[in-house]
Design an enzyme around this catalytic site. Structure first.
Site, PDB file in Angstrom:
ATOM      1  N   ARG A 139       0.807  -1.231   0.000  1.00 36.94           N
ATOM      2  CA  ARG A 139       0.000   0.000   0.000  1.00 36.94           C
ATOM      3  C   ARG A 139       0.838   1.277   0.000  1.00 36.94           C
ATOM      4  O   ARG A 139       0.367   2.336   0.369  1.00 36.94           O
ATOM      5  CB  ARG A 139      -0.995   0.008   1.162  1.00 36.94           C
ATOM      6  CG  ARG A 139      -2.035  -1.106   1.056  1.00 36.94           C
ATOM      7  CD  ARG A 139      -3.277  -0.782   1.859  1.00 36.94           C
ATOM      8  NE  ARG A 139      -4.281  -1.813   1.676  1.00 36.94           N
ATOM      9  CZ  ARG A 139      -4.511  -2.796   2.543  1.00 36.94           C
ATOM     10  NH1 ARG A 139      -3.806  -2.886   3.663  1.00 36.94           N
ATOM     11  NH2 ARG A 139      -5.449  -3.681   2.301  1.00 36.94           N
ATOM     12  N   LYS A 161       2.883  11.306 -11.560  1.00 33.87           N
ATOM     13  CA  LYS A 161       2.082  10.436 -12.411  1.00 33.87           C
ATOM     14  C   LYS A 161       2.853   9.145 -12.663  1.00 33.87           C
ATOM     15  O   LYS A 161       4.008   9.182 -13.082  1.00 33.87           O
ATOM     16  CB  LYS A 161       1.766  11.108 -13.750  1.00 33.87           C
ATOM     17  CG  LYS A 161       0.633  12.106 -13.708  1.00 33.87           C
ATOM     18  CD  LYS A 161       0.327  12.548 -15.127  1.00 33.87           C
ATOM     19  CE  LYS A 161      -0.814  13.527 -15.174  1.00 33.87           C
ATOM     20  NZ  LYS A 161      -1.106  13.947 -16.570  1.00 33.87           N
ATOM     21  N   GLU A 203       9.138  17.718 -25.517  1.00 34.60           N
ATOM     22  CA  GLU A 203       8.426  18.026 -24.266  1.00 34.60           C
ATOM     23  C   GLU A 203       8.898  19.361 -23.690  1.00 34.60           C
ATOM     24  O   GLU A 203       8.117  20.099 -23.080  1.00 34.60           O
ATOM     25  CB  GLU A 203       8.631  16.907 -23.245  1.00 34.60           C
ATOM     26  CG  GLU A 203       7.831  15.641 -23.526  1.00 34.60           C
ATOM     27  CD  GLU A 203       6.360  15.758 -23.116  1.00 34.60           C
ATOM     28  OE1 GLU A 203       5.917  16.853 -22.721  1.00 34.60           O
ATOM     29  OE2 GLU A 203       5.647  14.736 -23.187  1.00 34.60           O
ATOM     30  N   LYS A 245       7.061  22.918 -14.334  1.00 37.25           N
ATOM     31  CA  LYS A 245       6.137  21.825 -14.056  1.00 37.25           C
ATOM     32  C   LYS A 245       5.879  21.692 -12.562  1.00 37.25           C
ATOM     33  O   LYS A 245       4.752  21.446 -12.131  1.00 37.25           O
ATOM     34  CB  LYS A 245       6.665  20.511 -14.622  1.00 37.25           C
ATOM     35  CG  LYS A 245       5.664  19.369 -14.401  1.00 37.25           C
ATOM     36  CD  LYS A 245       5.976  18.112 -15.171  1.00 37.25           C
ATOM     37  CE  LYS A 245       4.862  17.078 -14.962  1.00 37.25           C
ATOM     38  NZ  LYS A 245       5.127  15.816 -15.668  1.00 37.25           N
ATOM     39  N   GLU A 255      -4.552  16.960 -11.345  1.00 35.72           N
ATOM     40  CA  GLU A 255      -4.978  17.370 -12.673  1.00 35.72           C
ATOM     41  C   GLU A 255      -6.463  17.716 -12.759  1.00 35.72           C
ATOM     42  O   GLU A 255      -7.160  17.342 -13.709  1.00 35.72           O
ATOM     43  CB  GLU A 255      -4.625  16.270 -13.696  1.00 35.72           C
ATOM     44  CG  GLU A 255      -4.458  16.781 -15.110  1.00 35.72           C
ATOM     45  CD  GLU A 255      -4.012  15.695 -16.069  1.00 35.72           C
ATOM     46  OE1 GLU A 255      -4.872  14.966 -16.581  1.00 35.72           O
ATOM     47  OE2 GLU A 255      -2.799  15.580 -16.290  1.00 35.72           O
ATOM     48  N   ARG A 259      -3.078  21.814 -14.379  1.00 40.76           N
ATOM     49  CA  ARG A 259      -2.108  20.783 -14.732  1.00 40.76           C
ATOM     50  C   ARG A 259      -2.460  20.117 -16.058  1.00 40.76           C
ATOM     51  O   ARG A 259      -1.572  19.622 -16.766  1.00 40.76           O
ATOM     52  CB  ARG A 259      -2.004  19.726 -13.623  1.00 40.76           C
ATOM     53  CG  ARG A 259      -0.934  18.688 -13.933  1.00 40.76           C
ATOM     54  CD  ARG A 259      -0.615  17.764 -12.788  1.00 40.76           C
ATOM     55  NE  ARG A 259       0.435  16.830 -13.186  1.00 40.76           N
ATOM     56  CZ  ARG A 259       1.018  15.953 -12.398  1.00 40.76           C
ATOM     57  NH1 ARG A 259       0.666  15.867 -11.120  1.00 40.76           N
ATOM     58  NH2 ARG A 259       1.956  15.143 -12.844  1.00 40.76           N
ATOM     59  N   ASN A 263      -0.947  18.606 -21.030  1.00 43.46           N
ATOM     60  CA  ASN A 263      -1.328  17.615 -22.043  1.00 43.46           C
ATOM     61  C   ASN A 263      -1.338  18.192 -23.456  1.00 43.46           C
ATOM     62  O   ASN A 263      -1.785  17.520 -24.395  1.00 43.46           O
ATOM     63  CB  ASN A 263      -2.708  17.038 -21.717  1.00 43.46           C
ATOM     64  CG  ASN A 263      -2.685  16.206 -20.455  1.00 43.46           C
ATOM     65  OD1 ASN A 263      -1.824  15.352 -20.277  1.00 43.46           O
ATOM     66  ND2 ASN A 263      -3.626  16.461 -19.554  1.00 43.46           N
ATOM     67  N   HIS A 266      -0.783  15.988 -26.439  1.00 45.47           N
ATOM     68  CA  HIS A 266      -0.781  14.597 -26.000  1.00 45.47           C
ATOM     69  C   HIS A 266      -2.000  13.792 -26.453  1.00 45.47           C
ATOM     70  O   HIS A 266      -1.897  12.576 -26.639  1.00 45.47           O
ATOM     71  CB  HIS A 266      -0.650  14.523 -24.475  1.00 45.47           C
ATOM     72  CG  HIS A 266       0.743  14.741 -23.991  1.00 45.47           C
ATOM     73  ND1 HIS A 266       1.421  15.925 -24.201  1.00 45.47           N
ATOM     74  CD2 HIS A 266       1.608  13.932 -23.311  1.00 45.47           C
ATOM     75  CE1 HIS A 266       2.631  15.831 -23.668  1.00 45.47           C
ATOM     76  NE2 HIS A 266       2.768  14.642 -23.134  1.00 45.47           N
ATOM     77  N   HIS A 270      -0.729  10.665 -28.165  1.00 44.30           N
ATOM     78  CA  HIS A 270      -0.982   9.320 -27.650  1.00 44.30           C
ATOM     79  C   HIS A 270      -1.747   8.479 -28.673  1.00 44.30           C
ATOM     80  O   HIS A 270      -1.516   7.269 -28.796  1.00 44.30           O
ATOM     81  CB  HIS A 270      -1.763   9.393 -26.343  1.00 44.30           C
ATOM     82  CG  HIS A 270      -0.920   9.744 -25.159  1.00 44.30           C
ATOM     83  ND1 HIS A 270      -1.454  10.090 -23.936  1.00 44.30           N
ATOM     84  CD2 HIS A 270       0.428   9.806 -24.996  1.00 44.30           C
ATOM     85  CE1 HIS A 270      -0.478  10.351 -23.086  1.00 44.30           C
ATOM     86  NE2 HIS A 270       0.673  10.177 -23.714  1.00 44.30           N
ATOM     87  N   HIS A 283       7.710   8.992 -27.979  1.00 48.56           N
ATOM     88  CA  HIS A 283       6.678   9.795 -27.336  1.00 48.56           C
ATOM     89  C   HIS A 283       6.803  11.272 -27.718  1.00 48.56           C
ATOM     90  O   HIS A 283       5.815  11.923 -28.083  1.00 48.56           O
ATOM     91  CB  HIS A 283       6.773   9.637 -25.822  1.00 48.56           C
ATOM     92  CG  HIS A 283       5.818  10.506 -25.072  1.00 48.56           C
ATOM     93  ND1 HIS A 283       4.451  10.326 -25.111  1.00 48.56           N
ATOM     94  CD2 HIS A 283       6.026  11.600 -24.270  1.00 48.56           C
ATOM     95  CE1 HIS A 283       3.851  11.250 -24.377  1.00 48.56           C
ATOM     96  NE2 HIS A 283       4.791  12.029 -23.851  1.00 48.56           N
TER      97      HIS A 283
END
Length: 385
Positions: A139, A161, A203, A245, A255, A259, A263, A266, A270, A283
């Site tokens: 956990r 993330k 990026e 960032k 997000e 935030r 993206n 993206h 993606h 990427h």
């Protein structure tokens, strides 16, 4: 060895405290960082996780030599006292739940407790998976990250993330689990293959469009220095991106607000990665193509001027990114079916609130960003149908 430090602080109700981000100059020295003490370092055991490609870097030779075992093949588990080093396969095709579970199983087999920690040494694939495994093991245990790619330094390692791919789609399983410490050597960029370096620069350019006019001017005016990987320029780019960032993450960890600006490019990107086959397009190259399509969509819907959209695409094209409306990576696929494949993938994007509208980050102008939705027809237009 430590040259400078930046502390990312999380909201009081987030369940997390801080991430300490350290910036170092010169050749990476993980041996001194993690094993400076004669007794082998920290009291609690650590599981270091890397891949076959990173483990073979000359800059990691001394660090790797501290561990005894069967070499640096995929699946190897090496040992140094109470610490272990796990070597995974390299590349996007290994960013799977099976790899994540390999990390978890290794910690379980070595009798790790919740007081132990994981340390990711690698690019975004390794940092995402190792932090995801840390979030699940008993956990949650602490994780540190040593990013070895520009993409991971400026983006993937910062902000918590985590995750892995599934069924050919990017990062569909994951969690928010920030690292306690991030250790950044910009000189890792000197050993990157050209396509990986350029992937990370995409990026960084994205971050400049979103938050930093001064950084964008570096990309516009000092392209040769950027492409030659001059150390002073790299340190400036990486430092600016990390801090930009970090400030957004401090404000919006999960997000729910700004935030999501990160993206930019993206949703298209993606979809391209999924449609071409994960790992076929890097990427960053997919994101750069996606930023160009987002600029076209902004102009089409009247959010930005055609001049701004063209300037955005010209900068990306100058760095060699694909500026085609229909991506070159899908040139072997019939255009109408390729476009439909891209749209179908965009509808599976985790940022969407329903499948009838595709949610995207678009720009009105430099450092002027909005979250909006677009119809299939609008998407088809910008993809050249």
């Amino acid at each position: 060895m430590n040259n400078s430090e930046f502390i990312l602080k999380y909201p009081a109700d987030s369940g997390f405290d801080t991430t300490k981000i350290y910036f170092y100059s010169g050749s990476p020295d993980l041996k001194s960082l993690f094993f400076a003490d004669s007794d082998g370092g920290e009291k609690q055991p650590r599981l270091f996780v890397t891949d076959t490609k990173i483990a073979s870097l000359p800059s990691l030779k001394e660090f790797i030599s501290l561990f005894s075992g069967s070499g640096i093949e995929e699946g190897s588990v090496l040992k140094n006292g109470s610490d272990y080093l796990l070597i995974l396969g390299a590349g996007e095709k290994f960013k799977t739940i099976e790899s994540v579970l390999t990390i978890v199983r290794t910690a379980l087999e070595k009798n790790f407790t919740r007081q132990c920690s994981f340390v990711a040494i690698g690019g975004g694939v390794i940092s995402d998976m190792t932090a995801f495994a840390a979030s699940m093991f008993k956990r949650g245990i602490s994780v540190q990250i040593v990013p070895t790619t520009v993409l991971s330094m400026v983006d993937a390692s910062v902000g918590g993330k985590t995750g892995c791919d599934i069924e050919g789609f990017k990062n569909m399983i994951g969690s928010f689990w920030p690292a306690t410490k991030i250790h950044i050597w910009s000189d890792f960029a000197l050993s990157l293959p050209e396509n990986e370096y350029i992937s990370g620069i995409a990026e960084a350019i994205k971050t400049a469009f979103l938050f930093d006019k001064e950084l964008l001017s570096i990309f516009e005016e000092k392209k040769d220095a950027v492409l030659k990987r001059e150390s002073s320029i790299l340190e400036k780019i990486i430092g600016s991106c990390v801090k930009a960032k970090a400030l957004i993450v401090q404000e919006d960890l999960r997000e729910h607000g700004r935030r999501a600006f990160l993206n930019l490019g993206h949703t298209f990107g993606h979809a391209l990665e999924a449609s071409a086959g994960l790992g076929i397009v890097t990427h960053g190259e997919a994101v750069a193509w996606g930023i160009g399509r987002a600029a076209d969509l902004s102009a089409l819907t009247g959010l930005c001027s055609k001049e701004f959209a063209n300037k955005t695409k010209e900068l990306l094209s100058s760095y060699g990114y694909d500026d085609s409306a229909y991506p070159k990576a899908l040139s072997g696929t019939e255009k109408s079916s390729g476009i439909q494949k891209l749209i179908d993938a965009m509808k599976k994007d985790k940022k969407n609130k329903d499948v009838s509208q595709i949610r995207l980050t678009l720009q009105k102008g430099l450092c002027d960003t909005v979250i909006t939705t677009a119809s299939d027809g609008d998407i088809e237009q910008v993809l050249g149908k």
